[in-house]
Design a protein around this motif. Sequence first.
Motif, PDB file in Angstrom:
ATOM      1  N   GLN A 176       0.944  -1.244   0.045  1.00 38.35           N
ATOM      2  CA  GLN A 176      -0.005   0.144  -0.038  1.00 38.35           C
ATOM      3  C   GLN A 176       0.667   1.299   0.139  1.00 38.35           C
ATOM      4  N   PHE A 177       2.256   1.141   0.729  1.00 35.79           N
ATOM      5  CA  PHE A 177       2.902   2.490   0.813  1.00 35.79           C
ATOM      6  C   PHE A 177       3.557   2.729  -0.741  1.00 35.79           C
ATOM      7  N   SER A 178       3.762   1.550  -1.459  1.00 37.78           N
ATOM      8  CA  SER A 178       4.231   1.724  -2.892  1.00 37.78           C
ATOM      9  C   SER A 178       3.270   2.191  -3.774  1.00 37.78           C
ATOM     10  N   LEU A 179       2.070   1.950  -3.386  1.00 34.93           N
ATOM     11  CA  LEU A 179       0.846   2.697  -4.319  1.00 34.93           C
ATOM     12  C   LEU A 179       0.734   4.102  -3.852  1.00 34.93           C
ATOM     13  N   PHE A 180       0.826   4.429  -2.602  1.00 30.09           N
ATOM     14  CA  PHE A 180       0.786   5.831  -2.248  1.00 30.09           C
ATOM     15  C   PHE A 180       1.921   6.782  -3.003  1.00 30.09           C
ATOM     16  N   GLN A 181       3.199   6.153  -2.998  1.00 31.17           N
ATOM     17  CA  GLN A 181       4.083   6.820  -3.501  1.00 31.17           C
ATOM     18  C   GLN A 181       4.226   7.082  -5.097  1.00 31.17           C
ATOM     19  N   ARG A 182       3.394   6.191  -5.621  1.00 33.27           N
ATOM     20  CA  ARG A 182       3.205   6.142  -7.187  1.00 33.27           C
ATOM     21  C   ARG A 182       1.876   7.223  -7.437  1.00 33.27           C
ATOM     22  N   GLN A 207      -2.084   8.811   8.729  1.00 33.37           N
ATOM     23  CA  GLN A 207      -2.090   8.648   7.604  1.00 33.37           C
ATOM     24  C   GLN A 207      -0.673   8.873   6.881  1.00 33.37           C
ATOM     25  N   PHE A 208      -0.763   8.066   5.514  1.00 34.47           N
ATOM     26  CA  PHE A 208       0.452   8.265   4.694  1.00 34.47           C
ATOM     27  C   PHE A 208       0.609   9.752   4.355  1.00 34.47           C
ATOM     28  N   SER A 209       2.015   9.985   4.752  1.00 38.18           N
ATOM     29  CA  SER A 209       2.437  11.577   4.290  1.00 38.18           C
ATOM     30  C   SER A 209       3.482  11.706   3.337  1.00 38.18           C
ATOM     31  N   ALA A 210       3.764  12.508   2.502  1.00 34.35           N
ATOM     32  CA  ALA A 210       4.691  12.751   1.513  1.00 34.35           C
ATOM     33  C   ALA A 210       6.059  12.711   2.230  1.00 34.35           C
ATOM     34  N   GLY A 211       6.241  13.076   3.232  1.00 33.83           N
ATOM     35  CA  GLY A 211       7.490  13.090   4.026  1.00 33.83           C
ATOM     36  C   GLY A 211       8.059  11.605   4.833  1.00 33.83           C
ATOM     37  N   ASP A 212       6.996  10.684   4.639  1.00 31.91           N
ATOM     38  CA  ASP A 212       7.367   9.456   4.959  1.00 31.91           C
ATOM     39  C   ASP A 212       8.398   8.787   4.162  1.00 31.91           C
ATOM     40  N   ALA A 213       9.292   8.143   4.982  1.00 29.29           N
ATOM     41  CA  ALA A 213      10.177   7.247   4.134  1.00 29.29           C
ATOM     42  C   ALA A 213       9.720   5.733   3.964  1.00 29.29           C
ATOM     43  N   SER A 214       8.977   5.339   4.976  1.00 27.27           N
ATOM     44  CA  SER A 214       8.423   3.954   4.802  1.00 27.27           C
ATOM     45  C   SER A 214       7.002   3.771   5.462  1.00 27.27           C
ATOM     46  N   PHE A 215       6.335   2.796   5.393  1.00 26.28           N
ATOM     47  CA  PHE A 215       5.062   2.831   6.199  1.00 26.28           C
ATOM     48  C   PHE A 215       5.652   2.672   7.618  1.00 26.28           C
ATOM     49  N   GLU A 216       6.903   2.310   8.174  1.00 24.82           N
ATOM     50  CA  GLU A 216       7.111   2.361   9.331  1.00 24.82           C
ATOM     51  C   GLU A 216       7.004   3.557  10.225  1.00 24.82           C
ATOM     52  N   ASP A 217       7.116   4.807   9.283  1.00 23.96           N
ATOM     53  CA  ASP A 217       6.978   6.126   9.896  1.00 23.96           C
ATOM     54  C   ASP A 217       5.662   6.315  10.495  1.00 23.96           C
ATOM     55  N   VAL A 218       4.629   5.669   9.424  1.00 24.66           N
ATOM     56  CA  VAL A 218       3.329   6.025   9.768  1.00 24.66           C
ATOM     57  C   VAL A 218       2.885   5.343  11.079  1.00 24.66           C
ATOM     58  N   ILE A 219       3.517   3.897  11.129  1.00 29.47           N
ATOM     59  CA  ILE A 219       3.077   3.032  12.235  1.00 29.47           C
ATOM     60  C   ILE A 219       3.407   3.885  13.703  1.00 29.47           C
ATOM     61  N   GLY A 220       4.650   4.374  13.499  1.00 27.61           N
ATOM     62  CA  GLY A 220       5.468   5.077  14.790  1.00 27.61           C
ATOM     63  C   GLY A 220       4.564   6.174  14.825  1.00 27.61           C
ATOM     64  N   ARG A 221       4.097   7.084  14.081  1.00 24.08           N
ATOM     65  CA  ARG A 221       3.435   8.179  14.529  1.00 24.08           C
ATOM     66  C   ARG A 221       2.046   7.473  15.238  1.00 24.08           C
ATOM     67  N   ALA A 222       1.293   6.537  14.619  1.00 23.82           N
ATOM     68  CA  ALA A 222       0.085   6.071  15.119  1.00 23.82           C
ATOM     69  C   ALA A 222       0.421   5.523  16.551  1.00 23.82           C
ATOM     70  N   ASP A 223       1.586   4.819  17.050  1.00 30.64           N
ATOM     71  CA  ASP A 223       1.929   4.297  18.120  1.00 30.64           C
ATOM     72  C   ASP A 223       1.922   5.388  19.200  1.00 30.64           C
ATOM     73  N   ARG A 224       2.652   6.626  18.640  1.00 28.84           N
ATOM     74  CA  ARG A 224       2.949   7.875  19.546  1.00 28.84           C
ATOM     75  C   ARG A 224       1.365   8.429  19.937  1.00 28.84           C
ATOM     76  N   LEU A 225       0.377   8.478  19.088  1.00 32.24           N
ATOM     77  CA  LEU A 225      -0.821   8.934  19.187  1.00 32.24           C
ATOM     78  C   LEU A 225      -1.528   8.140  20.004  1.00 32.24           C
ATOM     79  N   LEU A 226      -1.319   6.538  20.078  1.00 34.17           N
ATOM     80  CA  LEU A 226      -2.011   5.838  21.029  1.00 34.17           C
ATOM     81  C   LEU A 226      -1.418   5.868  22.587  1.00 34.17           C
ATOM     82  N   TYR A 227      -0.403   6.237  22.730  1.00 37.27           N
ATOM     83  CA  TYR A 227       0.240   6.561  24.009  1.00 37.27           C
ATOM     84  C   TYR A 227      -0.457   7.653  24.418  1.00 37.27           C
ATOM     85  N   MET A 228      -0.403   8.815  23.662  1.00 35.70           N
ATOM     86  CA  MET A 228      -1.061  10.095  23.914  1.00 35.70           C
ATOM     87  C   MET A 228      -2.645   9.757  24.326  1.00 35.70           C
TER      88      MET A 228
END
Length: 307
Positions: free
Chosen positions: A160-166, A275-296
């Motif tokens: 899905q991240f590959s599709l987002f990049q394209r 959500q996927f963002s133009a500044g994300d290098a990989s889907f791990e960036d999005v998961i990490g962001r969601a994880d920080r929000l879960l902690y919040m």
Amino acid sequence: MFSSEQQQAIFKALPDPVFILTRSGRYADILGGSDSRYYHDGSMLIGQKIEDVLIPEKADWFMLQIERALASRQLLVVEYGLAGSDVKGLGNDGPDTVIWFEGRIQALDFTIDGEDAVVWVASNISARHELEAQLRHKSEIDELTGLHNRRSLMVQLRNQFSLFQRYQTQTAILLFDLDFLKTINDSCGHLMGDRVLRLIADCCRKHLREQDFSARYGGDEFVILMPQTSVEQAEHLAQRLRLAIVSAMGSQPLHSRNNPNDAIKERGISGGLSQFSAGDASFEDVIGRADRLLYMAKQQGRNRICV
């Protein structure tokens, strides 16, 4: 070495059917197929054409394989399924399930009635195909909840991240966990904890869309991948899911094993939505962001979704 009668007997004894097919799709001859567990007598096909026997979509596929084998002059190995509905005239008399075959196709060095031709050996691999499907299912599905497992999720996220990049299609991710699972396990037992996790999975199947991808991330953590969905749309879906889970847990009696009158009142999920963002290098960036929000969400009192 063998007489013509002996050669015919050898051909007839072949367990798998051997079709001699011309470039135009005519069944020039059929040999073998003596394994009656898998095959019926196909002698009535001789002289007919593939287009007369199979529906157009299947007939076109078979003709393409014949052309490929004739063009390459190399052994061509293909797998294909045939259902009763693929064969003309069978109606309800055909098999109820799809039968899977491995076809080994080789061009002949001579023509038949002026046409190029191939040998097509069809081997019934339905049992193997079913076993492979079962193994694939076990490798992709979480045994407890029936949702996709972490391994399957990683593959889907990567694709899905590959599709987002394209194409820059909006894609949202919800990461959530069950509030107070340790309390439920300690007070009510791990079997009750497992039951609640399965209840959450049922809510995912019931209240999410067909296009959404639900997975058990690990322990009591779940990930929902929502393709072609803005974070605003995803927030509405996430809140609807949260309320559905709270309602379902409310109907589940969670009483302490030591004191049946002591009911566990803290019920809900906490999640982070990104959500996927133009500044994300990989889907791990999005998961990490969601994880920080879960902690919040946990810090803000639990049973909420932070965006």
